[in-house]
Every structure is written in structure tokens, then in C-alpha cells.
Design an enzyme around this catalytic site. Structure first.
Site, PDB file in Angstrom:
ATOM      1  CE1 TYR A 142       2.023   3.651  11.229  1.00 40.00           C
ATOM      2  CE2 TYR A 142       2.965   5.805  10.749  1.00 40.00           C
ATOM      3  CZ  TYR A 142       1.980   4.861  10.560  1.00 40.00           C
ATOM      4  OH  TYR A 142       0.946   5.130   9.703  1.00 40.00           O
ATOM      5  CE  LYS A 190      -6.830  -9.809  13.844  1.00 38.39           C
ATOM      6  NZ  LYS A 190      -8.165 -10.037  13.249  1.00 38.39           N
ATOM      7  CG  ASP A 222     -11.025  -8.195  12.413  1.00 38.27           C
ATOM      8  OD1 ASP A 222     -11.159  -7.825  13.603  1.00 38.27           O
ATOM      9  OD2 ASP A 222     -10.904  -9.400  12.091  1.00 38.27           O
ATOM     10  CG  ASP A 246      -2.150   5.784   9.061  1.00 40.24           C
ATOM     11  OD1 ASP A 246      -2.431   6.977   8.856  1.00 40.24           O
ATOM     12  OD2 ASP A 246      -1.654   5.041   8.199  1.00 40.24           O
ATOM     13  CG  ASP A 250      -6.682   7.868   5.615  1.00 34.64           C
ATOM     14  OD1 ASP A 250      -6.316   8.750   6.423  1.00 34.64           O
ATOM     15  OD2 ASP A 250      -6.188   7.739   4.474  1.00 34.64           O
TER      16      ASP A 250
HETATM   17  C1  IPM Z   1      -1.083  10.483   8.935  1.00 34.81           C
HETATM   18  C2  IPM Z   1      -0.226  10.161   7.739  1.00 34.81           C
HETATM   19  C3  IPM Z   1       1.178   9.808   8.200  1.00 34.81           C
HETATM   20  C4  IPM Z   1       1.066   8.588   9.091  1.00 34.81           C
HETATM   21  C5  IPM Z   1       2.214   9.593   7.086  1.00 34.81           C
HETATM   22  C6  IPM Z   1       2.308  10.778   6.164  1.00 34.81           C
HETATM   23  C7  IPM Z   1       3.559   9.224   7.628  1.00 34.81           C
HETATM   24  O1  IPM Z   1      -0.795   9.137   6.993  1.00 34.81           O
HETATM   25  O2  IPM Z   1      -0.739  11.441   9.671  1.00 34.81           O
HETATM   26  O3  IPM Z   1      -2.087   9.813   9.145  1.00 34.81           O
HETATM   27  O4  IPM Z   1       1.035   7.456   8.595  1.00 34.81           O
HETATM   28  O5  IPM Z   1       1.019   8.752  10.303  1.00 34.81           O
HETATM   29 MG    MG Z   2      -2.721   8.538   7.647  1.00 33.79          MG
END
Ligand code: IPM
Ligand code: MG
Length: 358
Positions: A142, A190, A222, A246, A250
Site C-alpha cells: 500500500y 507467503k 492462500d 485487507d 472481507d
Molecule cells: C479497508 C478498505 C481500504 C483498504 C480502502 C478503502 C483503501 O478496503 O479499510 O479495508 O484497502 O485498506
Molecule cells: Mg478492505
């Protein structure tokens, strides 16, 4: 107690869910006799259109002058569909994380017993899931440089960089966390491919000896992605680098039934930030349909972590649990039942708090 907080609603549904979360915070403050002093700041696309900058200096000054920050979401389709935009709303969030040195993002993943049936996974896999994902937040791909395009525009590059200090501080934080829980740490990397991951593993292996009461396991990302779905109950604390975290969080969030449920705490050297893990959900803007629970639960984390007020946090969680049991929920988790509006859910929870006997 005097609570000085910065409110950064951001873009998309951010302002709608923030209004509800703030209503809950105010109800808690009235109940427990706290003196709430809050001020709003701009971040993301709204900040760009007002000032040209996604994280203006004014917002930064507000954050560092506050005891805690509540953050909504950033992002806008206007930018998502324009890959050549030089200034992007997400830079606001990334700059805030970097400037406040929020190196650890703590994302608890817990099944809510009243609606495990909403999970895409079988209920027996999901019941009692309770783990914490600790994501490194200010390093890796990032932020690594160089990043960009070749002069002819035909090649693009990002760079993943980590140094020992960055790795060590997050792994230590994860060990301390695991020590207070079920004492199991999964280090996700990884290392079979990436040299940054090999450095992670080397640092973790050195630190492992200092935390003999915690069982350490190493897992490739993975494989971790697969096991989170297959055996989510096996995890206690998971620590990983920025982008893996990240993606995995999710994935982990849907186990609990909806991405709209997961809150997180970002901590570091300065003021901590409390934020839902979901994005700005532009399709829902103005419709009063977004799930406010992740934002409300972020406020619970704020009371617990930033102010060391566990009873206040607990009451918010109790109110959220009650709303789930009573099925006062938004459309993403309503199933065949009635879908309530964002504002109805928020008001119900605030009122539960107001009427509760503590
Ligand atoms: C998160 C989001 C952010 C990230 C984006 C909006 C930049 O997806 O906080 O997980 O990737 O960190
Ligand atoms: Mg995110």
C-alpha cells in the site's frame, strides 16, 4: 468523563451510518454521565471537492487534538471509474493511517448467534466462531515506493516493503493479544514466494521464543483463505501484512452474515481510529438502507479501547444483540423478514440504551 472525539463521516453511506452511530454514542453518554465533545472533519471525496485534498491539514489537526476518531467510509464511483485520476478519496484514508501511525488494524470476527442462518456457510461451521484478525496497516504494498507507471505508460509497478521494526511491533501486539485470549497465534504470509514474507517469518520465529505460553503456527495466505471458510473455528488470533489482511478480513466478514456487521480499531502512536471494515456503498446513498451496525459496533470498540470504558461498550453490544434477536435489521440481513431502515435500526438501538437499566 470528558470524551473528545473527531467524527469523520466521509463519503457514500458514511454520513448516514455515522448519524446513527453518533446517536448511540450520545445515548450512552447521557446514560453514564459522560460529557461528549465532538467535532466533525472532512475526508475522502467530500474533502477533495471542498479543499482539493483528501485528508486536509485541518482534519489532521482535529484528529490529533481528539481522544478518539470515528470514521465512516471513503470512496466514490466518480473516481473508481476513472483510473487516471491523480487525487483519489482512498488517499485520504491512507494518509490518515500513515500520519497517525495507525500500524495495527484489529478486526474481530465473531458470529452473532441470533442470525448465523444468514451466513453463506453452514450453521455448524459458523456457530461460536470467534477470532481476531490483526492487519498491519501502514506498510507493505500500500505504501512501498516506487509505485507508478513507466514513461511510455505500458508498464505499472507497486513495491512491497517491510523492515524488521515494522514487523516486530505488529507481531508483538498480536502476541499480547493472543496471550489474553485462547493463546494461539497464526502468522499468515507467503514466505514460499515473497521476500518480505520471509522476513516476517524470520522475525516471528525469533519472537516466538519470548511468548512460550502462546502456540504459534505459520500459514501461507492462500491456505489461510481456504481454512477461514473451511474451519473458521480453528483460529484465535491471526496476524498478517497489509494487503493480505485487507482481503482476508472481507472474506472473514461474510462468515458472520454480512460485511455490514464488522467493526475495527486502528491503533498506533497517536489517536486511535474506529471504523467499519466495509466501504462507502455508493449504490445505497440516500436510500436509508445501509446496515449501521458495523459503525455502531465501532463506537463500542471506541469506548472499550480509547476510553477504557467496558460497560459502555458492553451496553452497545447488548443493544445490537437485542436488535438482532428482535429482527430490527436492515435489508442485507432481513432475509424474508421485514427490512428496517438505517435510521430505524439506529433509533431502536439508541432507545434500547436510553431505556436500559445499565
Ligand atoms: C479497508 C478498505 C481500504 C483498504 C480502502 C478503502 C483503501 O478496503 O479499510 O479495508 O484497502 O485498506
Ligand atoms: Mg478492505
Amino acid at each position: 468523563m470528558k470524551l473528545k472525539i473527531a467524527i469523520l463521516p466521509g463519503d457514500g453511506i458514511g454520513p448516514e451510518i455515522m448519524t446513527q452511530s453518533l446517536g448511540v454514542v450520545q445515548a450512552v453518554c447521557r446514560k453514564f454521565g459522560h460529557d461528549l465533545d465532538y467535532q466533525e472533519g472532512k475526508i475522502g471525496a467530500v474533502a477533495i471537492s471542498d479543499t482539493g485534498i483528501p485528508y486536509p491539514e485541518e482534519t489532521h489537526l482535529l484528529c490529533i487534538a481528539s481522544d478518539a476518531v470515528l470514521f465512516g467510509a471513503v470512496g466514490s464511483p466518480e473516481y473508481d471509474n476513472n483510473p487516471s485520476a491523480k487525487i483519489r478519496p482512498e488517499q485520504g484514508l491512507l494518509t490518515m493511517r500513515k500520519q497517525l501511525d495507525l500500524y495495527a488494524n484489529i478486526r474481530p470476527v465473531k458470529a452473532f448467534s441470533s442470525f448465523i442462518h444468514q451466513s453463506p456457510l453452514r450453521s455448524d461451521l459458523v456457530a461460536d466462531v470467534d477470532f481476531v484478525c490483526i492487519r498491519e496497516l501502514t506498510g507493505g504494498i500500500y505504501f512501498g515506493r516506487p509505485q507508478g507507471r513507466s514513461e511510455d505508460g505500458l508498464t505499472a509497478y507497486d513495491t512491497c516493503v517491510y523492515n524488521v521494526d515494522e514487523i516486530e511491533r505488529i507481531i508483538r501486539l498480536a502476541y499480547n493479544y493472543a496471550g489474553k485470549r485462547r493463546k494461539k497465534l497464526t502468522v499468515v504470509d507467503k514466505a514460499n514466494v515473497l521476500s518480505t514474507s520471509r522476513l516476517w517469518r524470520q522475525v516471528a520465529q525469533r519472537l516466538e521464543k519470548e511468548y512460550p505460553d502462546v502456540e504459534t503456527e505459520y500459514m501461507f495466505v492462500d491456505n489461510a483463505a481456504m481454512q477461514i471458510i473451511q474451519f473458521p473455528k480453528r483460529f484465535d488470533v491471526l496476524v498478517t501484512e497489509n494487503m493480505f489482511g485487507d482481503i482476508l478480513t472481507d472474506e472473514a466478514s461474510v462468515i458472520t452474515g454480512s460485511l455490514g456487521m464488522l467493526a475495527s480499531a486502528s491503533v498506533g502512536a497517536h489517536t486511535s481510529v474506529f471504523e467499519p471494515i466495509h466501504g462507502s456503498y455508493p449504490q445505497a446513498v440516500g436510500k436509508d438502507i445501509a446496515n449501521p451496525l458495523a459503525m455502531i459496533l465501532s463506537a463500542a470498540l471506541m469506548f472499550e479501547y480509547a476510553f477504557n470504558l467496558p460497560n459502555e461498550g458492553r451496553l452497545i453490544r447488548e443493544a445490537v444483540d437485542a436488535s438482532l434477536t428482535e429482527k430490527i435489521v436492515t435489508e442485507d440481513i432481513a432475509g424474508k423478514g421485514r427490512a428496517y431502515k438505517t435510521s430505524e435500526v439506529g433509533k431502536w438501538i439508541a432507545e434500547y440504551i436510553t431505556l436500559s437499566g445499565k
